[in-house]
Design a protein around this motif. Structure first.
Motif: not given
Length: 269
Positions: A202-203, A145-147, A193-199, A169-181
């Protein structure tokens, strides 16, 4: 055993559990055909495989039997995702593509924003560095329904990911997380969320917010440790204070996280 993870995907858990890989690597299959019904093991059904995982013959054979493999995509270079890629390429003949050209076999490197049409699905490549410099996520906007987004190790199904400093790098990581948000907030509803490790989660927006909050909390703890120990405190001394209760099996990862946070606070650019 195959697990149906979304309308367009299913995954097989690789036999490589460990402190950093959790239960093992989720090797995904993407296909526009019904991945949970009678087509699930039909050799004529075109599929894309994401992260073939370790060099385990049984695991790779099961992935190869999932359908006619058109393409293999790699989320990042860590061995628990890539070790079996060359064998899988020889087994299936399918090109292997990643952000790092050194990982590619029979095909070019992917680029940020590239849209790949394969196995009847539309897959958009998102550069999401931070865990590693070459980390990518894969957007399936038409999944359910929502990708959905295959996040590699950028977001895990349980716990939080490690910044593999100095490659990550943490700065890159924070920027990536904001992009995904931001991507998730622009969707019509909660993205899977379809992660490479773990279950499966849903959001995406909720997870990204939680990850960002966790990182800010850790940064505050590092700031407090530096206030107590001095601005020139070593990685080990800070880790002793902030990660005093971690299991010895993940102590190295804790020190790596401290190094990444100190790098960020001391003038990441």
């Amino acid at each position: 055993m195959w697990v149906t993870s979304s309308a367009l995907t299913r995954y097989r858990l690789a036999p490589n559990p460990g402190p950093m890989s959790l239960d093992g690597t989720n090797s995904y299959v993407i296909s526009a055909r019904d991945v949970s019904g009678e087509d699930a093991a039909n050799a004529s059904v075109p599929v894309v495989v994401v992260d073939p995982g370790p060099r385990d013959a049984t695991h790779l054979a099961e992935l190869a039997a999932a359908g006619r493999v058109e393409l293999v995509l790699i989320t990042h270079h860590h061995p628990d995702h890539t070790e079996g890629a060359a064998d899988f390429h020889r087994l299936t003949g399918a090109p292997v593509r990643a952000l790092d050209a050194a990982l590619c076999l029979g095909g070019p490197a992917v680029v940020d924003g590239e849209v790949i049409e394969a196995a009847g699905a539309r897959i958009e490549v998102l550069a999401t560095p931070g865990h590693t410099a070459d980390s990518i996520s894969l957007l399936l906007a038409d999944d359910g329904d929502h990708g959905s987004v295959l996040t590699g190790d950028t977001i895990l199904g349980r716990g939080t990911t490690v910044i593999s400093y100095p490659d990550g790098r943490l700065g890159d990581y924070l920027a990536s997380m904001r992009r995904l948000e931001g991507l998730a907030l622009a969707a019509s509803g909660p993205m899977t969320v379809l992660p490479a490790h773990g279950p499966v989660l849903p959001d995406l927006a909720a997870v990204a917010r939680a990850y960002l909050a966790h990182r800010e909390e850790r940064l505050d703890q590092i700031r407090e440790a530096l206030a107590e120990l001095g601005d020139d405190a070593s990685v080990g001394a800070v880790a002793d204070l902030v990660y005093a209760d971690v299991d010895p099996s993940v102590r190295r990862a804790a020190e790596n996280s401290v190094a990444a946070q100190l790098d960020y606070l001391r003038g990441w650019a």
